[in-house]
Design an enzyme around this catalytic site. Structure first.
Site, PDB file in Angstrom:
ATOM      1  N   SER A 556       0.845  -1.195   0.000  1.00 46.79           N
ATOM      2  CA  SER A 556       0.000   0.000   0.000  1.00 46.79           C
ATOM      3  C   SER A 556       0.879   1.243   0.000  1.00 46.79           C
ATOM      4  O   SER A 556       2.025   1.213   0.476  1.00 46.79           O
ATOM      5  CB  SER A 556      -0.902   0.016   1.237  1.00 46.79           C
ATOM      6  OG  SER A 556      -1.564   1.253   1.381  1.00 46.79           O
ATOM      7  N   TYR A 569      -3.161  -0.631  10.298  1.00 48.46           N
ATOM      8  CA  TYR A 569      -3.099  -0.974   8.877  1.00 48.46           C
ATOM      9  C   TYR A 569      -1.762  -0.539   8.274  1.00 48.46           C
ATOM     10  O   TYR A 569      -1.088  -1.302   7.580  1.00 48.46           O
ATOM     11  CB  TYR A 569      -4.255  -0.299   8.140  1.00 48.46           C
ATOM     12  CG  TYR A 569      -4.270  -0.545   6.645  1.00 48.46           C
ATOM     13  CD1 TYR A 569      -4.785  -1.723   6.124  1.00 48.46           C
ATOM     14  CD2 TYR A 569      -3.768   0.415   5.765  1.00 48.46           C
ATOM     15  CE1 TYR A 569      -4.801  -1.947   4.751  1.00 48.46           C
ATOM     16  CE2 TYR A 569      -3.783   0.203   4.392  1.00 48.46           C
ATOM     17  CZ  TYR A 569      -4.298  -0.980   3.890  1.00 48.46           C
ATOM     18  OH  TYR A 569      -4.312  -1.202   2.545  1.00 48.46           O
TER      19      TYR A 569
END
Length: 679
Positions: A556, A569
Site C-alpha cells: 500500500s 493498517y
C-alpha cells in the site's frame, strides 16, 4: 445450423460421435460428407466434399471447422500422385482443390474421405477398434469378430496412399461397412449420414462385445506386492508432494503445466505385473503418441517407498529417460528431420499413486493423460485376446518427426506471456485480487483463486473459464494448515505454483487511542503473518520445482506514507513492504523474484472498502462515502481514480517477462502521491 442439409447432418453426426469417449479421443478422427452445391462462378452444380479440418474436435465441431473441397479436382490428384515416397507433396495439392476460401485447413486424412467411394465416411479412434488393430493377430481377430463385413487394412502412415489403400479395399469388398486400420483405428462408411453413423457404432460396439466375451481375465497379470493403490488420502498426499518435483523434471527443456489422475484403470494397470513390459512398448495410435510421446517414464519402486528414496529414483530415471529419448531420435533422424523437440517425458506413472501428464497448457496436459488412459484400454483389450503389438518404433518416429506435423506446430499461435505459469492469488474472490486473477488468465496463466469466502472464490474461478484455467480454494491465510492444503490443491490441479500474489487483506481505520490490541493483531495476522506464511509455502514449492518463480506483495501507499487514524493498517503494510526486500535478498539464489505493488485509493470493486473501510475513511476526511474515489483522485498528481485493473496491470508488468532482472522493487499505483514517493 447450416443451410445445406448435408453439412447440418454431418455436424450433428460428428457431435454425437465425438461426445462419447468410447467412440474417439479428443480431437481425434474425422468425418465427411459428399454432396452438391451451386458454384457461384458458373451457376452450375458442383460435387463437393466437406470434411473435418486439421486440428478440430468432433464433439465440438462447427461449420467453420470443415474444409470444403471440389471432389472432381481432389480425385484428379490420383493422376499426378508421385507415389508413397513423395506423398507429403499431396497435402499442398489439396489447396488447389478448395471450394472458394475452402474453410479450415485440410488434414492429412482428406485423401481417405475423398478417394473412398462413399457419400459419408467416419474415421475414428475407439479403444475397442485400436485394440484389434494393435493385436499381434489383428487381421485374424477382425475376421473372427466381423466376418466379411469389416475389412482389414495393414498399417500405413496416414496420407494419400492410405486413402488409396482403403478405396481399393472397399472396392474389393462391396459387402463391407468399414475397415480396421492396422495399428491405428477404424473407418466406416454409408450412403447416408445415418447409415455411416450406424456402421461406425456397429463396429465399435461389436468390437467391445468381442473383447469382453473372448477376453481372458486379468490381461495385465497378477497384482504386484507393494504396488497396490494407497488410500485416497495417501495418494493425494504423495501426489501433492511429488508433483512440483516431477513438473520441474518434465520442464527441463521447456516449461510445462501438469495434470494428475488416480482413476481406477490407471491404478489397476500400475498394480499389475505386466505394466513395465507394456509401458515400454509405448502407444500405437498416431493420435496417442503425438500427445504422450512414444513411452512414459515409469517409477519402479513400491507405493510405500520412503519419499526421499522416490525423489532420488525419479531424478535418476529422468536422466535415463532423456538419454533414451535422445538415442531414439538419433537412431531414426535424417538430415531432413526436424530438430528434437525436447527429451522430457509427457507421462510419468507412479504405481500406487497415479499418473502425471504434462503439456503446454492445462488442457493439453489433461488430454495427454486421457490419451494414455486410451492406450491402457487398448493394451487391455489387445492383451485380453492376443498380445499387444504396436507399430514399429521407426514408424512412430516417422509420424512424431513428420515434416507435416512440424508444419502444423508452426501454424500454432505464439504462446501468451504467462503461458505455462501457474499463479496462486490470495483474496482473489473480489476487488483487486479478482482483477489480478482475470489479468493473469488473460495472459495465459492458470490461476488458483484463493479466498476466505468459498462462494466468491468459486464464482471467480467459473468466470475465468473453469478447471482448465482456474480452480477455487478456500483459504484463511492465518491458518498454516489451510495454506498448505491450498498449495497441495495447486500441485494436484496444475503441477505446482510459479507465481504467488499476496493480496488478502483487511483494514480497520481508527485513531491510536481507539485502536485495540485485537484490531492490531487481526490486521497483522492477515497481512503480515499471512503473507509470510503464504510466501514460505510458495518458496517450498518453487524450490522443489527448480523453475524459479515470482512472489508479489500487494502492499500500500500507506507502507511509506504517514497518515492519521491508521496505525495498525499502515504498520502491517510497512511490514509487508520490508518482507519484499528480505525475501528478494534470500530467494534470489533460487531464481525467485520478490516484488511489491503499492496501490492507493482503490475504492471501486474493493472488498475492503465495501466492508466498512470506505465509510471509516470517508468519515475521517469528512466526505460522503460514494465520493471517496473522486476524493482520492483529486489529491493525486494525475487526478485519476485508481481501479483494481490498474493494480493488476502492475502485477503483470512485474511478472510478464520483461522485468527479468528486477527484484526487491515496489511499484506505486496511486496516480501520483508525492508524499509516498519512494526514496
Amino acid at each position: 445450423m447450416s443451410s445445406h442439409p448435408e453439412i447440418a447432418a454431418l455436424l450433428a453426426r460428428s457431435n454425437r460421435l465425438g461426445a462419447d469417449p468410447r467412440n474417439t479421443n479428443y480431437a481425434g478422427g474425422n468425418t465427411s460428407a459428399k454432396g452438391t452445391a451451386t458454384d457461384p462462378a458458373t451457376g452450375a452444380e458442383v460435387e463437393l466434399l466437406w470434411v473435418k479440418g486439421s486440428g478440430g474436435d468432433l464433439g465440438t465441431l462447427t461449420e467453420p471447422g470443415l474444409a470444403a473441397l471440389r471432389l472432381d479436382r481432389l480425385r484428379a490428384l490420383t493422376g499426378v500422385y508421385p507415389g508413397p515416397e513423395r506423398e507429403d507433396e499431396m497435402v499442398a495439392a489439396f489447396d488447389y482443390c478448395l471450394h472458394g476460401r475452402g474453410g479450415a485447413a485440410p488434414s492429412i486424412d482428406t485423401a481417405m474421405h475423398g478417394l473412398v467411394d462413399a457419400a459419408h465416411i467416419d474415421h475414428l479412434h475407439p479403444d475397442s477398434g485400436i485394440a484389434l488393430a494393435c493385436a499381434a493377430d489383428g487381421e485374424k481377430l477382425t475376421a473372427e469378430c466381423f466376418g466379411d463385413t469389416v475389412a482389414w487394412v495393414p498399417w500405413r502412415r496416414p496420407g494419400f496412399q492410405l486413402g488409396l489403400d482403403i478405396a481399393a479395399v472397399k472396392a474389393a469388398n462391396p459387402q463391407a461397412v468399414g475397415c480396421v486400420l492396422g495399428g491405428h483405428g477404424i473407418t466406416a462408411w454409408g450412403d447416408t449420414s445415418g447409415a455411416a453413423e450406424a456402421n461406425s457404432l456397429h463396429i465399435i460396439r461389436t468390437a467391445e462385445a468381442f473383447l469382453a466375451e473372448r477376453g481372458r481375465p486379468e490381461p495385465f497379470g497378477p497384482l504386484i506386492e507393494g504396488h497396490r493403490p494407497l488410500s485416497e488420502a495417501g495418494r493425494r498426499e504423495r501426489a501433492a508432494a511429488l508433483a512440483p518435483l516431477i513438473r520441474g523434471l518434465a520442464s527441463t527443456d521447456r516449461p510445462q503445466v501438469g495434470h494428475f489422475t488416480d482413476s481406477a484403470p490407471v491404478l489397476d494397470f500400475l498394480a499389475r505385473a505386466e505394466h513395465p513390459r507394456l509401458a515400454a512398448l509405448g502407444t500405437s495410435c498416431p493420435d496417442h503418441f503425438l500427445r504422450t510421446k512414444v513411452r512414459p517414464l515409469v517409477l519402479d519402486l513400491p507405493a510405500t517407498a520412503p519419499l526421499d528414496q522416490v525423489v532420488e529414483r525419479l531424478r535418476t530415471l529422468h536422466t535415463e529417460y532423456r538419454a533414451d529419448y535422445q538415442a531414439y531420435y538419433d537412431r531414426h533422424a535424417t538430415a531432413e528431420s526436424p530438430a528434437i523437440r525436447g527429451a522430457d517425458p509427457a507421462i510419468v506413472l507412479v504405481p500406487g499413486v497415479g499418473m502425471f501428464s504434462f503439456g503446454k497448457d492445462k488442457q493439453t496436459a489433461r488430454v495427454a493423460g486421457e490419451f494414455y488412459l486410451n492406450a491402457i484400454n487398448v493394451m487391455r483389450g489387445a492383451e485380453a485376446v492376443s498380445s499387444y503389438t504396436p507399430i514399429e518404433e521407426s514408424e512412430k518416429f516417422r509420424i512424431e518427426y513428420w515434416a507435416l506435423e512440424e508444419a502444423k506446430l508452426a501454424r500454432m499461435p505464439e504462446p501468451k506471456a504467462l503461458a505455462t505459469r501457474v499463479a496462486l492469488v490470495t483474496g482473489a474472490g473480489s476487488g483487486i485480487g479478482r482483477a489480478i486473477a482475470h489479468r493473469l488468465v488473460a495472459e495465459g496463466a492458470c490461476v488458483v483463486v484463493a479466498d476466505l469466502n468459498t462462494d466468491s472464490a468459486q464464482a471467480v474461478a467459473d468466470e475465468l473459464g473453469g478447471p482448465d484455467q482456474a480452480v477455487a480454494v478456500t483459504v484463511d491465510v492465518t491458518d498454516e494448515q489451510q495454506i498448505a492444503e491450498a498449495f497441495k490443491d495447486a500441485a494436484l490441479a496444475f503441477g505446482g505454483v510459479d507465481l504467488v500474489v499476496n493480496n488478502a487483506g483487511i483494514s480497520i481505520s481508527k485513531p491510536l487511542l481507539e485502536t485495540t490490541a485485537r484490531d492490531w493483531d487481526l490486521q497483522h495476522d492477515i497481512m503480515a503473518r499471512g503473507s509470510f506464511l503464504v510466501s514460505r509455502e510458495a518458496a517450498r514449492t518453487m524450490v522443489d520445482q527448480g523453475l524459479g518463480g515470482d512472489i508479489v506483495y500487494i502492499a500500500s501507499k500507506n507502507a511509506v506514507f504517514a497518515g492519521p487514524n491508521n496505525i495498525a493498517y499502515s504498520a502491517t503494510k510497512a511490514d509487508q513492504a520490508h518482507q519484499v526486500r528480505l525475501l528478494a535478498a534470500e530467494l534470489g539464489e533460487h531464481g525467485i523474484r520478490v516484488n511489491g505493488v503499492n496501490p492507493d485509493g482503490v475504492v471501486r470493486g474493493s472488498g475492503i472498502f465495501a466492508a466498512g473501510w470506505g465509510a471509516q475513511r470517508a468519515a475521517t476526511y469528512g466526505i460522503a462515502e460514494d465520493k471517496l474515489g473522486e476524493f482520492y483522485a483529486q489529491r493525486t498528481i494525475l487526478k485519476r481514480e485508481v481501479l483494481p485493473e490498474h493494480v493488476a496491470n502492475a502485477v503483470f508488468a512485474l511478472t510478464g517477462g520483461d522485468l527479468t532482472h528486477t527484484t526487491g522493487l515496489h511499484i506505486p499505483v496511486d496516480a501520483g502521491v508525492a508524499a509516498a514517493f519512494l526514496r
